[in-house]
Design a protein around this motif. Structure first.
Motif, short mmCIF file in Angstrom:
data_model
loop_
_atom_site.label_atom_id
_atom_site.label_comp_id
_atom_site.label_asym_id
_atom_site.label_seq_id
_atom_site.Cartn_x
_atom_site.Cartn_y
_atom_site.Cartn_z
N LYS A 1 22.92 19.46 2.51
CA LYS A 1 24.08 19.19 3.49
C LYS A 1 25.24 19.19 2.21
N ILE A 2 26.39 19.81 2.72
CA ILE A 2 27.81 19.53 2.14
C ILE A 2 28.58 19.73 3.09
N ILE B 1 27.60 14.77 0.45
CA ILE B 1 26.53 15.56 -0.12
C ILE B 1 25.31 14.84 0.29
N ASP B 2 24.15 15.36 0.83
CA ASP B 2 22.80 15.12 0.99
C ASP B 2 21.99 15.77 0.00
N THR C 1 19.07 11.71 -0.35
CA THR C 1 20.02 10.49 -0.68
C THR C 1 21.25 11.23 -0.37
N THR C 2 22.16 10.23 0.23
CA THR C 2 23.75 10.74 0.78
C THR C 2 24.62 10.22 -0.42
N PHE C 3 25.48 10.95 -0.67
CA PHE C 3 26.51 10.52 -1.79
C PHE C 3 27.79 11.01 -0.97
N MET C 4 28.82 10.02 -1.25
CA MET C 4 30.31 10.47 -0.92
C MET C 4 30.75 10.72 -2.40
N VAL C 5 31.36 11.86 -2.57
CA VAL C 5 32.07 12.36 -3.89
C VAL C 5 33.57 12.66 -3.58
#
Ligand SMILES: O=C(O)C(=O)Cc1ccccc1
Length: 293
Positions: free
Chosen positions: A236-237, A253-254, A205-209
């Motif tokens: 990944k970050i 963030i993955d 899951t990929t997030f944009m924080v």
């Protein structure tokens, strides 16, 4: 086509025989692929609903993120990631058949900026004084070389491009480091897995924080602990400029888990409690393309 029982249309960074085309053909087969001149054109085509999916390069093992994709995907797009594919990248120097004898006296060498960067040491050593020109893709460079037989120019691209545009490979495997892979993402307006077999076991899951604006100390540590104590593995970050002012960054963030997993739901709630702004790009599977020979 690998187990998709309908034929979706897919915008890709073209023209034919780009690395993105190779990755797209692996996942979707060759029917329904629609070449686009640039990455923003791919993103616009899928956003406007002219195609079902877009596939674009996101990150390279040698060069890091592809800024054009990051800019258009993370800054204001409504898209989700449905799959990712990692493809081995081999770069070759190619010239028009009419210019085989001009390899030592080229007027310019052209390719996609990442391809030029992946061959930087080779170019520095062999073509120190030759101008390097950037193109929208490696295949666009190869096509240009094919269409201009009178020019003493070369392109850097893959073997398929040399075959497709009938170019002579003057030097093989000129990328500076052996492990050269690029990660491409499949994008659409909907969340959900791309129904293709042969993916890795764990979804990602990929997030944009975006961090809270109060600038309190230790907030990045708090964010990482949200994942750490739940044993959610980050693959990944990366920090990227928010483009709102110097020193303002967001994080990509993955996480190696599906976003519906109860631990992920808890993590999202805790991030919200920390006043972080979180946008999910959905959960998806990873594919790994093997070298062709
Ligand atoms: O230019 C291409 O062929 C692309 O698909 C983008 C790219 C460029 C260099 C390495 C991997 C992908």
């Amino acid at each position: 086509m690998r187990n998709i029982d309908y034929k979706p249309t897919v915008a890709y960074l073209g023209p034919e025989a780009s690395f993105t085309h190779v990755a797209a053909s692996y996942l979707f087969g060759t029917d329904g692929l629609v070449p686009q001149p640039t990455i923003p054109d791919c993103i616009e085509a899928v956003t406007a609903g002219r195609v079902a999916y877009a596939i674009v390069p996101l990150e390279n093992a040698l060069e890091g993120s592809v800024p054009m994709t990051i800019d258009y995907l993370f800054h204001g797009s409504e898209l989700y990631i449905n799959a990712e594919i990692s493809t081995p990248i081999e770069q070759h120097l190619m010239v028009n058949n009419c210019q085989k004898d001009a390899v030592s006296k080229l007027d310019s060498i052209q390719s996609h900026p990442h391809a030029l960067a992946q061959c930087h040491k080779y170019l520095q050593y062999h073509y120190r004084r030759t101008p390097l020109l950037q193109t929208t893709s490696t295949a666009a460079a190869a096509k240009y070389v094919a269409e201009n037989p009178d020019l003493r120019i070369a392109a850097i691209g893959n073997r398929l491009a040399a075959e497709k545009y009938n170019l002579h490979i003057a030097e093989e495997n000129i990328h500076d480091f052996h492990f050269n892979h690029t990660r491409f993402v499949v994008l659409s307006l909907r969340k959900g897995f791309l129904e293709v077999e042969g993916h890795q076991e764990k979804p990602k899951t990929t997030f944009m924080v975006k961090l809270p604006e109060d600038d309190r100390s230790g907030v990045l540590h708090q964010i990482l602990s949200v994942f750490a104590w739940r044993k959610l593995n980050l693959s990944k970050i990366e920090s990227r400029p928010l483009k709102t002012g110097l020193g303002n960054y967001f994080f990509i963030i993955d996480v190696l888990e599906h976003e519906d997993h109860p631990m992920m739901q808890g993590a999202m709630e805790e991030l919200a409690a920390l006043n972080c702004n979180v946008r999910s790009f959905g959960s998806y599977y990873s594919f790994e393309q093997q070298p062709s020979r």
